[in-house]
Scaffold this active site. Structure first.
Site, PDB file in Angstrom:
ATOM      1  N   GLU A   9      -4.075  -2.924 -11.104  1.00 37.60           N
ATOM      2  CA  GLU A   9      -3.802  -4.050 -10.201  1.00 37.60           C
ATOM      3  C   GLU A   9      -4.487  -5.336 -10.654  1.00 37.60           C
ATOM      4  O   GLU A   9      -5.638  -5.576 -10.327  1.00 37.60           O
ATOM      5  CB  GLU A   9      -4.248  -3.713  -8.774  1.00 37.60           C
ATOM      6  N   LYS A  58       0.473  -2.606 -10.185  1.00 40.65           N
ATOM      7  CA  LYS A  58       0.463  -3.248  -8.854  1.00 40.65           C
ATOM      8  C   LYS A  58       0.198  -4.733  -9.016  1.00 40.65           C
ATOM      9  O   LYS A  58      -0.951  -5.168  -9.020  1.00 40.65           O
ATOM     10  CB  LYS A  58      -0.602  -2.581  -7.968  1.00 40.65           C
TER      11      LYS A  58
HETATM   12  P1  13P Z   1      -2.486  -6.443   0.552  1.00 40.55           P
HETATM   13  O1  13P Z   1      -1.083  -5.896   0.607  1.00 40.55           O
HETATM   14  O2  13P Z   1      -3.065  -6.747   1.913  1.00 40.55           O
HETATM   15  O3  13P Z   1      -2.620  -7.571  -0.427  1.00 40.55           O
HETATM   16  O4  13P Z   1      -3.398  -5.269   0.040  1.00 40.55           O
HETATM   17  C1  13P Z   1      -2.976  -4.527  -1.023  1.00 40.55           C
HETATM   18  C2  13P Z   1      -4.129  -4.123  -1.823  1.00 40.55           C
HETATM   19  O5  13P Z   1      -4.375  -2.946  -1.997  1.00 40.55           O
HETATM   20  C3  13P Z   1      -4.953  -5.167  -2.416  1.00 40.55           C
HETATM   21  O6  13P Z   1      -5.808  -4.610  -3.349  1.00 40.55           O
END
Ligand code: 13P
Length: 341
Positions: free
Chosen positions: A178, A220
Protein backbone atom coordinates in the site's frame (compact mmCIF):
# COMPACT_ATOMS: atom_id res chain seq x y z
CA UNK A 1 7.75 -20.10 -0.32
CA UNK A 2 4.77 -21.83 -1.93
CA UNK A 3 3.86 -19.35 -4.67
CA UNK A 4 0.84 -21.30 -5.94
CA UNK A 5 -0.66 -21.13 -2.45
CA UNK A 6 0.13 -17.40 -2.09
CA UNK A 7 -1.48 -16.80 -5.47
CA UNK A 8 -4.60 -18.70 -4.42
CA UNK A 9 -5.02 -16.46 -1.38
CA UNK A 10 -4.32 -13.29 -3.40
CA UNK A 11 -6.90 -14.31 -6.01
CA UNK A 12 -9.47 -15.03 -3.27
CA UNK A 13 -8.83 -11.59 -1.73
CA UNK A 14 -9.88 -9.88 -4.96
CA UNK A 15 -12.64 -12.32 -6.01
CA UNK A 16 -15.26 -10.68 -8.26
CA UNK A 17 -18.11 -9.18 -6.23
CA UNK A 18 -16.06 -9.08 -3.03
CA UNK A 19 -13.54 -6.79 -1.37
CA UNK A 20 -11.58 -6.23 1.81
CA UNK A 21 -12.74 -4.65 5.06
CA UNK A 22 -9.91 -2.54 6.51
CA UNK A 23 -10.64 -2.73 10.25
CA UNK A 24 -7.02 -2.21 11.28
CA UNK A 25 -7.22 1.27 12.76
CA UNK A 26 -4.38 1.82 15.21
CA UNK A 27 -5.28 2.66 18.83
CA UNK A 28 -4.85 6.36 18.02
CA UNK A 29 -7.02 6.28 14.90
CA UNK A 30 -9.87 4.24 16.41
CA UNK A 31 -9.92 6.65 19.38
CA UNK A 32 -10.36 9.52 16.91
CA UNK A 33 -13.25 7.67 15.22
CA UNK A 34 -14.87 6.81 18.58
CA UNK A 35 -14.48 10.44 19.75
CA UNK A 36 -16.55 11.37 16.69
CA UNK A 37 -19.49 9.22 17.89
CA UNK A 38 -19.03 9.94 21.61
CA UNK A 39 -17.79 6.47 22.57
CA UNK A 40 -14.90 5.84 24.95
CA UNK A 41 -12.11 3.84 23.28
CA UNK A 42 -11.80 0.91 25.71
CA UNK A 43 -10.64 -2.59 24.79
CA UNK A 44 -14.19 -3.92 25.26
CA UNK A 45 -15.80 -1.19 23.17
CA UNK A 46 -13.31 -1.76 20.36
CA UNK A 47 -14.06 -5.49 20.53
CA UNK A 48 -17.86 -4.97 20.60
CA UNK A 49 -17.71 -2.60 17.65
CA UNK A 50 -15.60 -4.87 15.48
CA UNK A 51 -17.50 -7.99 16.52
CA UNK A 52 -20.70 -6.24 15.37
CA UNK A 53 -19.25 -6.06 11.83
CA UNK A 54 -17.67 -9.51 11.81
CA UNK A 55 -21.03 -11.02 12.82
CA UNK A 56 -22.94 -9.32 9.99
CA UNK A 57 -23.23 -12.65 8.27
CA UNK A 58 -24.76 -11.66 4.97
CA UNK A 59 -22.21 -8.87 4.42
CA UNK A 60 -19.26 -11.01 5.43
CA UNK A 61 -20.21 -14.12 3.46
CA UNK A 62 -21.35 -12.40 0.26
CA UNK A 63 -19.28 -9.24 -0.09
CA UNK A 64 -16.19 -9.38 2.14
CA UNK A 65 -13.22 -11.48 1.04
CA UNK A 66 -10.89 -10.58 3.88
CA UNK A 67 -10.52 -8.42 6.98
CA UNK A 68 -7.40 -6.47 7.93
CA UNK A 69 -6.99 -6.61 11.70
CA UNK A 70 -4.93 -4.57 14.13
CA UNK A 71 -2.58 -6.45 16.49
CA UNK A 72 -4.96 -6.09 19.45
CA UNK A 73 -7.90 -7.57 17.51
CA UNK A 74 -6.15 -10.65 16.15
CA UNK A 75 -5.66 -11.90 19.73
CA UNK A 76 -9.11 -10.84 20.98
CA UNK A 77 -12.07 -13.08 21.75
CA UNK A 78 -15.72 -12.31 20.97
CA UNK A 79 -18.10 -11.77 23.89
CA UNK A 80 -18.98 -15.49 23.88
CA UNK A 81 -15.31 -16.49 24.02
CA UNK A 82 -14.86 -17.42 20.33
CA UNK A 83 -11.64 -15.95 18.94
CA UNK A 84 -12.55 -13.10 16.58
CA UNK A 85 -10.32 -14.70 13.94
CA UNK A 86 -12.58 -17.75 14.13
CA UNK A 87 -15.71 -15.61 13.72
CA UNK A 88 -14.20 -14.13 10.56
CA UNK A 89 -13.07 -17.48 9.20
CA UNK A 90 -16.48 -19.07 9.80
CA UNK A 91 -18.09 -16.30 7.74
CA UNK A 92 -15.91 -17.35 4.82
CA UNK A 93 -13.58 -14.31 4.92
CA UNK A 94 -9.81 -14.46 5.28
CA UNK A 95 -8.15 -12.85 8.33
CA UNK A 96 -5.27 -10.47 7.66
CA UNK A 97 -3.03 -8.29 9.82
CA UNK A 98 -1.57 -4.81 9.66
CA UNK A 99 2.14 -5.24 10.43
CA UNK A 100 3.64 -1.79 9.97
CA UNK A 101 4.25 0.19 13.14
CA UNK A 102 3.14 3.56 11.85
CA UNK A 103 5.24 6.43 10.58
CA UNK A 104 8.13 8.64 11.80
CA UNK A 105 9.56 11.81 10.30
CA UNK A 106 12.07 10.99 7.55
CA UNK A 107 15.45 12.60 8.39
CA UNK A 108 16.56 15.41 6.05
CA UNK A 109 13.13 15.50 4.40
CA UNK A 110 11.02 18.12 6.22
CA UNK A 111 7.31 17.26 6.20
CA UNK A 112 7.82 13.72 4.93
CA UNK A 113 7.35 10.36 6.64
CA UNK A 114 8.83 6.89 6.61
CA UNK A 115 6.85 3.81 7.66
CA UNK A 116 8.62 1.76 10.33
CA UNK A 117 8.41 -1.83 11.62
CA UNK A 118 10.87 -3.88 9.56
CA UNK A 119 13.35 -4.72 12.34
CA UNK A 120 11.54 -7.59 14.09
CA UNK A 121 9.13 -8.38 11.26
CA UNK A 122 10.67 -11.75 10.34
CA UNK A 123 10.07 -12.93 13.94
CA UNK A 124 6.53 -11.51 14.19
CA UNK A 125 5.11 -12.93 10.94
CA UNK A 126 5.10 -16.66 11.86
CA UNK A 127 3.16 -15.81 15.05
CA UNK A 128 0.51 -14.04 12.99
CA UNK A 129 0.40 -16.97 10.56
CA UNK A 130 -0.15 -19.39 13.47
CA UNK A 131 -2.95 -17.12 14.71
CA UNK A 132 -4.68 -17.45 11.30
CA UNK A 133 -3.46 -14.46 9.26
CA UNK A 134 -3.02 -15.32 5.59
CA UNK A 135 -2.29 -11.80 4.38
CA UNK A 136 -0.74 -8.63 5.78
CA UNK A 137 -0.75 -4.89 5.16
CA UNK A 138 1.94 -2.22 5.21
CA UNK A 139 1.03 1.38 4.41
CA UNK A 140 3.53 3.91 3.08
CA UNK A 141 2.43 7.55 3.08
CA UNK A 142 3.40 10.09 0.44
CA UNK A 143 2.16 13.64 0.81
CA UNK A 144 1.76 16.19 -1.99
CA UNK A 145 2.56 19.81 -1.08
CA UNK A 146 4.82 22.54 -2.47
CA UNK A 147 8.29 20.99 -2.92
CA UNK A 148 7.25 17.46 -1.95
CA UNK A 149 7.31 14.53 -2.37
CA UNK A 150 11.08 14.22 -2.60
CA UNK A 151 12.67 11.31 -4.43
CA UNK A 152 14.29 10.39 -1.10
CA UNK A 153 10.87 9.83 0.48
CA UNK A 154 9.52 7.87 -2.50
CA UNK A 155 12.58 5.64 -2.79
CA UNK A 156 12.92 4.98 0.95
CA UNK A 157 9.25 4.12 1.37
CA UNK A 158 9.19 1.92 -1.76
CA UNK A 159 12.26 0.08 -0.50
CA UNK A 160 10.60 -0.58 2.87
CA UNK A 161 7.43 -1.82 1.13
CA UNK A 162 9.47 -4.24 -0.97
CA UNK A 163 11.44 -5.54 2.04
CA UNK A 164 8.15 -6.06 3.88
CA UNK A 165 6.64 -7.88 0.89
CA UNK A 166 9.60 -10.25 0.61
CA UNK A 167 9.47 -11.05 4.33
CA UNK A 168 5.72 -11.73 4.18
CA UNK A 169 5.99 -14.14 1.26
CA UNK A 170 8.81 -15.95 3.01
CA UNK A 171 6.39 -16.48 5.92
CA UNK A 172 3.66 -17.68 3.48
CA UNK A 173 1.63 -14.51 3.98
CA UNK A 174 0.32 -12.44 1.04
CA UNK A 175 1.52 -8.84 1.32
CA UNK A 176 -0.90 -6.02 0.58
CA UNK A 177 1.46 -3.41 -0.83
CA UNK A 178 0.00 0.00 0.00
CA UNK A 179 1.77 3.11 -1.22
CA UNK A 180 -0.78 5.81 -0.37
CA UNK A 181 -0.51 9.21 -2.01
CA UNK A 182 -2.62 11.40 0.28
CA UNK A 183 -5.52 13.51 -0.99
CA UNK A 184 -5.04 16.17 1.69
CA UNK A 185 -3.53 18.94 -0.47
CA UNK A 186 -4.89 21.53 -2.89
CA UNK A 187 -3.40 19.83 -5.97
CA UNK A 188 -5.50 18.91 -8.99
CA UNK A 189 -6.08 15.40 -10.35
CA UNK A 190 -3.23 15.62 -12.86
CA UNK A 191 -0.69 16.35 -10.11
CA UNK A 192 -2.07 13.31 -8.24
CA UNK A 193 -1.57 11.17 -11.36
CA UNK A 194 1.97 12.47 -11.86
CA UNK A 195 3.04 11.68 -8.27
CA UNK A 196 1.15 8.36 -8.04
CA UNK A 197 2.72 7.10 -11.29
CA UNK A 198 6.18 7.91 -9.99
CA UNK A 199 5.44 6.19 -6.68
CA UNK A 200 4.00 3.07 -8.34
CA UNK A 201 6.87 2.73 -10.79
CA UNK A 202 9.43 3.02 -7.98
CA UNK A 203 7.45 0.54 -5.87
CA UNK A 204 7.42 -2.10 -8.62
CA UNK A 205 11.12 -1.54 -9.32
CA UNK A 206 11.92 -2.13 -5.65
CA UNK A 207 9.68 -5.21 -5.56
CA UNK A 208 11.70 -6.52 -8.50
CA UNK A 209 15.01 -5.82 -6.73
CA UNK A 210 13.75 -7.78 -3.70
CA UNK A 211 12.72 -10.64 -6.05
CA UNK A 212 9.06 -10.51 -5.04
CA UNK A 213 6.88 -12.57 -7.44
CA UNK A 214 3.95 -10.35 -8.28
CA UNK A 215 1.47 -13.26 -8.51
CA UNK A 216 1.66 -13.36 -4.72
CA UNK A 217 0.80 -9.75 -3.82
CA UNK A 218 -2.23 -7.46 -3.80
CA UNK A 219 -1.71 -3.78 -4.58
CA UNK A 220 -3.59 -1.19 -2.52
CA UNK A 221 -3.23 2.20 -4.15
CA UNK A 222 -5.05 5.50 -4.00
CA UNK A 223 -7.27 6.47 -6.90
CA UNK A 224 -6.38 9.44 -9.10
CA UNK A 225 -8.35 12.23 -7.44
CA UNK A 226 -7.93 15.95 -6.84
CA UNK A 227 -6.77 17.02 -3.36
CA UNK A 228 -9.53 17.77 -0.85
CA UNK A 229 -8.61 21.46 -0.84
CA UNK A 230 -8.46 21.72 -4.64
CA UNK A 231 -10.81 24.18 -6.32
CA UNK A 232 -11.02 21.79 -9.30
CA UNK A 233 -12.91 18.63 -8.39
CA UNK A 234 -12.77 15.87 -11.02
CA UNK A 235 -15.94 14.11 -12.22
CA UNK A 236 -16.58 10.43 -11.51
CA UNK A 237 -15.84 9.57 -15.14
CA UNK A 238 -12.56 11.54 -15.12
CA UNK A 239 -11.42 9.83 -11.92
CA UNK A 240 -12.23 6.43 -13.41
CA UNK A 241 -10.53 7.03 -16.75
CA UNK A 242 -7.41 8.64 -15.28
CA UNK A 243 -7.05 6.00 -12.58
CA UNK A 244 -7.38 3.10 -15.03
CA UNK A 245 -4.92 4.71 -17.47
CA UNK A 246 -2.44 5.40 -14.64
CA UNK A 247 -2.65 1.82 -13.36
CA UNK A 248 -2.30 0.33 -16.84
CA UNK A 249 0.91 2.32 -17.23
CA UNK A 250 2.38 1.13 -13.93
CA UNK A 251 1.00 -2.22 -12.72
CA UNK A 252 2.09 -5.45 -14.42
CA UNK A 253 -0.65 -7.91 -15.38
CA UNK A 254 0.95 -10.55 -13.17
CA UNK A 255 -0.58 -8.79 -10.14
CA UNK A 256 -3.83 -10.69 -9.40
CA UNK A 257 -5.72 -7.70 -8.12
CA UNK A 258 -5.86 -4.12 -7.02
CA UNK A 259 -7.88 -3.17 -3.93
CA UNK A 260 -8.24 0.57 -3.44
CA UNK A 261 -8.13 2.53 -0.20
CA UNK A 262 -10.90 5.14 0.21
CA UNK A 263 -8.55 7.78 1.60
CA UNK A 264 -11.14 10.31 2.74
CA UNK A 265 -13.58 10.08 -0.19
CA UNK A 266 -17.25 10.06 0.80
CA UNK A 267 -18.93 6.65 1.02
CA UNK A 268 -20.82 7.15 -2.21
CA UNK A 269 -17.87 8.66 -4.11
CA UNK A 270 -15.68 5.69 -3.23
CA UNK A 271 -18.38 3.34 -4.54
CA UNK A 272 -19.16 5.38 -7.68
CA UNK A 273 -15.47 5.65 -8.63
CA UNK A 274 -14.84 1.92 -8.29
CA UNK A 275 -18.00 1.13 -10.21
CA UNK A 276 -17.11 3.50 -13.08
CA UNK A 277 -13.67 1.88 -13.42
CA UNK A 278 -15.18 -1.59 -13.61
CA UNK A 279 -17.73 -0.36 -16.15
CA UNK A 280 -14.77 0.58 -18.39
CA UNK A 281 -13.87 -3.10 -18.21
CA UNK A 282 -11.29 -5.13 -20.10
CA UNK A 283 -8.70 -4.80 -17.32
CA UNK A 284 -5.68 -7.06 -16.74
CA UNK A 285 -6.37 -7.35 -12.99
CA UNK A 286 -9.47 -7.45 -10.76
CA UNK A 287 -10.28 -4.02 -9.33
CA UNK A 288 -11.96 -3.96 -5.94
CA UNK A 289 -12.08 -2.19 -2.58
CA UNK A 290 -10.10 -2.36 0.63
CA UNK A 291 -11.96 0.40 2.41
CA UNK A 292 -11.76 1.55 5.98
CA UNK A 293 -13.72 4.77 6.34
CA UNK A 294 -15.96 4.25 3.26
CA UNK A 295 -17.24 0.94 4.69
CA UNK A 296 -17.35 1.88 8.35
CA UNK A 297 -18.49 5.50 8.62
CA UNK A 298 -22.20 4.62 8.29
CA UNK A 299 -22.27 1.59 10.65
CA UNK A 300 -20.10 3.47 13.17
CA UNK A 301 -22.60 6.30 13.34
CA UNK A 302 -25.57 3.92 13.52
CA UNK A 303 -23.92 1.94 16.34
CA UNK A 304 -22.74 4.86 18.49
CA UNK A 305 -21.67 2.46 21.24
CA UNK A 306 -25.18 1.18 22.12
CA UNK A 307 -26.06 -2.50 22.05
CA UNK A 308 -29.65 -1.66 21.08
CA UNK A 309 -28.25 -0.15 17.85
CA UNK A 310 -26.40 -3.29 16.74
CA UNK A 311 -29.08 -4.40 14.25
CA UNK A 312 -29.25 -0.94 12.62
CA UNK A 313 -25.45 -0.75 12.44
CA UNK A 314 -25.33 -4.21 10.84
CA UNK A 315 -27.89 -3.09 8.25
CA UNK A 316 -25.75 -0.04 7.47
CA UNK A 317 -22.63 -2.20 7.14
CA UNK A 318 -24.41 -4.72 4.91
CA UNK A 319 -25.63 -1.90 2.69
CA UNK A 320 -22.17 -0.40 2.13
CA UNK A 321 -20.59 -3.83 1.65
CA UNK A 322 -23.25 -4.73 -0.91
CA UNK A 323 -22.91 -1.40 -2.78
CA UNK A 324 -19.14 -1.86 -3.01
CA UNK A 325 -19.52 -5.52 -3.96
CA UNK A 326 -21.70 -4.40 -6.88
CA UNK A 327 -19.16 -1.69 -7.77
CA UNK A 328 -16.44 -4.33 -7.97
CA UNK A 329 -18.54 -5.86 -10.78
CA UNK A 330 -19.45 -2.54 -12.42
CA UNK A 331 -23.10 -3.22 -11.50
CA UNK A 332 -23.80 -0.41 -9.02
CA UNK A 333 -26.49 2.23 -9.67
CA UNK A 334 -27.00 5.40 -7.66
CA UNK A 335 -30.75 4.57 -7.30
CA UNK A 336 -29.79 1.66 -5.08
CA UNK A 337 -28.48 4.18 -2.54
CA UNK A 338 -31.73 6.14 -2.50
CA UNK A 339 -33.84 3.02 -2.07
CA UNK A 340 -31.90 2.11 1.06
CA UNK A 341 -32.10 5.62 2.55
P1 13P B 1 -9.39 4.17 4.19
O1 13P B 1 -10.27 3.43 3.22
O2 13P B 1 -10.15 4.81 5.32
O3 13P B 1 -8.43 5.09 3.50
O4 13P B 1 -8.53 3.08 4.93
C1 13P B 1 -7.95 2.09 4.19
C2 13P B 1 -6.67 1.72 4.78
O5 13P B 1 -6.47 0.59 5.17
C3 13P B 1 -5.64 2.75 4.88
O6 13P B 1 -4.43 2.17 5.19
Amino acid sequence: MNLAELNKVAVAMVAPGKGILAADESSGTIKKRFDGIGVESTEDNRRDYREMMFRTNEAMSKYISGVILYDETIWQKAKDGTPLVEVIRKSGAIPGIKVDEGTKPLPNCPGELITIGLDKLADRLPKYYDQGARFAKWRAVIDIAPGIPSYTAILTNAHALARYAALCQQAQIVPIVEPEVLMDGDHDIDRCVEVTEFVLKETFQQLYYQRVPLEGIVLKPNMAVAGKKSAKKASVQEVAEKTVRMLKNCVPGAVPGIAFLSGGQSDEEATAHLDAMNKIGNLPWNLTFSYGRALQAAPQKAWSGKSENVAAAQRAFLHRAQMNGLASLGQWKSDLEKKAA
